[in-house]
Design a protein around this motif. Structure first.
Motif, short mmCIF file in Angstrom:
data_model
loop_
_atom_site.label_atom_id
_atom_site.label_comp_id
_atom_site.label_asym_id
_atom_site.label_seq_id
_atom_site.Cartn_x
_atom_site.Cartn_y
_atom_site.Cartn_z
N LYS A 180 0.84 -1.19 0.00
CA LYS A 180 0.00 0.00 0.00
C LYS A 180 0.88 1.25 0.00
O LYS A 180 1.81 1.38 0.80
N LEU A 215 -5.52 -7.22 -3.27
CA LEU A 215 -6.33 -6.78 -2.14
C LEU A 215 -6.76 -7.96 -1.26
O LEU A 215 -7.87 -8.00 -0.74
N GLU A 239 -15.81 -7.21 -8.27
CA GLU A 239 -15.53 -6.58 -6.98
C GLU A 239 -14.11 -6.02 -6.97
O GLU A 239 -13.87 -4.90 -6.53
N ILE A 240 -13.15 -6.79 -7.49
CA ILE A 240 -11.76 -6.32 -7.55
C ILE A 240 -11.62 -5.25 -8.63
O ILE A 240 -10.95 -4.23 -8.42
N GLY A 268 -13.58 -3.01 -9.55
CA GLY A 268 -14.07 -1.72 -9.09
C GLY A 268 -13.12 -1.00 -8.17
O GLY A 268 -13.33 0.18 -7.87
N ARG A 269 -12.06 -1.69 -7.72
CA ARG A 269 -11.12 -1.10 -6.77
C ARG A 269 -9.74 -0.86 -7.37
O ARG A 269 -8.81 -0.49 -6.66
N ASN A 302 -12.25 6.30 -10.00
CA ASN A 302 -12.84 5.54 -8.89
C ASN A 302 -11.98 5.54 -7.63
O ASN A 302 -12.22 4.74 -6.72
N ASP A 303 -10.98 6.43 -7.58
CA ASP A 303 -10.07 6.52 -6.43
C ASP A 303 -9.53 5.13 -6.08
O ASP A 303 -9.75 4.60 -4.99
N PRO A 304 -8.79 4.50 -7.00
CA PRO A 304 -8.42 3.09 -6.87
C PRO A 304 -7.43 2.83 -5.74
O PRO A 304 -6.64 3.69 -5.37
N GLU A 305 -7.49 1.61 -5.22
CA GLU A 305 -6.53 1.16 -4.23
C GLU A 305 -5.27 0.61 -4.89
O GLU A 305 -4.21 0.54 -4.27
N THR A 339 -2.39 4.58 -2.50
CA THR A 339 -2.58 3.70 -3.66
C THR A 339 -1.29 2.94 -3.96
O THR A 339 -0.21 3.52 -3.99
#
Length: 285
Positions: A30, A65, A75-76, A78-79, A149-152, A183
């Motif tokens: 991260k 993640l 689900e993944i 979208g992140r 989408n402010d991704p991780e 990110t």
């Protein structure tokens, strides 16, 4: 302690009989920027396509993640954010319309694109059709779209390739801003200066294999040579001397030069990542 949000183990992939990725393993934490470095055909883009679910690996595993990656995992998807060299913008739409449309695909209903457009210096042209944009403007819009989408996790495949210095600088600053927000960034590039500037760690990839993985500074210390270049006045001419800092008498030599007359300039030199890549892999870029 930072958590690994990308975890790759023994990943392999082949195009027919051509093995493009050969059992590679790495992780990204991260807020970390990992530079994936190598020439064209090294396996960089193939790796990203596997990690983004576009290709299925021949063998090995990928976790994003904390979840095992499978193709079409909404689900993944979208992140994460993705920016490839191939532009797939809607040219008949404006920049603002492109971002609003992609925000809708992520289910973001109340989305104001203006801040994002300002961050990539496109606000003044926000309502112009993308078909009228230069290559650099389209690339900046692609990067902006990848963080709608402010991704991780952010995957960037040669994000500044062929761009002018102003566009490249804007994109690098945006990448650094995302990392500071937490990110995890996987950046593929063959631009060693850019990798050195941006990356917390770098991977040297050649012919589908990882040859080295460490921080840029550690790689320079391990494989490079620390040298001081001294320019001296010598009568009516100028001469240059190079002194290795690894030499046991380096300090004495430097003191003699500094205490003497004729010193014009003195500066340190270190091996570039490109020099080290060539030394480690036997291949240039």
């Amino acid at each position: 302690m930072s958590t690994s949000v990308i975890d790759v183990r023994n990943l392999s992939f082949s195009y027919g009989k051509v093995e493009a990725v050969k059992g590679i393993s790495f992780s990204v934490k991260k807020g970390e920027i990992l530079g994936f470095l190598g020439p064209n055909g090294a396996g960089k883009s193939t790796t990203i396509k596997i990690l983004t679910g576009q290709l299925s690996p021949k063998s090995g595993s990928v976790s994003l993640l904390g979840r095992k990656l499978v193709r079409d995992n909404s689900e993944i998807q979208g992140r994460i954010g993705v920016c490839f060299e191939e532009k797939n913008l809607y040219l008949d739409m404006s920049a603002r319309e492109n971002l609003v449309f992609f925000a809708g695909l992520f289910g973001i209903k109340k989305f104001n694109p203006d801040d994002l457009l300002s961050r990539v210096s496109l606000y003044e042209r926000a309502d112009d059709r993308v078909s009228s944009y230069s290559k650099g403007m389209r690339q900046r819009l692609m990067v902006a779209r990848s963080i709608v989408n402010d991704p991780e996790i952010l995957f960037l495949d040669e994000p500044t390739d062929g761009l002018d210095p102003v566009s490249s600088k804007a994109i690098r600053e945006l990448i650094q801003e995302q990392a500071k927000k937490g990110t995890a960034v996987l950046l593929t590039t063959h631009d060693m200066w850019e990798a050195d500037e941006l990356s917390d760690r770098v991977v040297f990839l050649s012919s589908g294999e990882i040859h080295a993985m460490d921080t840029p500074d550690n790689l320079k210390m391990k494989y490079g040579h620390r040298i001081v270049s001294v320019k001296l006045r010598d009568g009516d001419s100028v001469r240059i001397e190079s002194i290795s800092l690894n030499s046991p008498d380096a300090g004495e030599k430097l003191k003699t030069i500094v205490d003497g007359e004729g010193l014009l300039t003195i500066h340190t030199e270190e091996a570039s990542l490109e020099d080290i890549f060539l030394k480690v892999t036997g291949r240039g870029l």
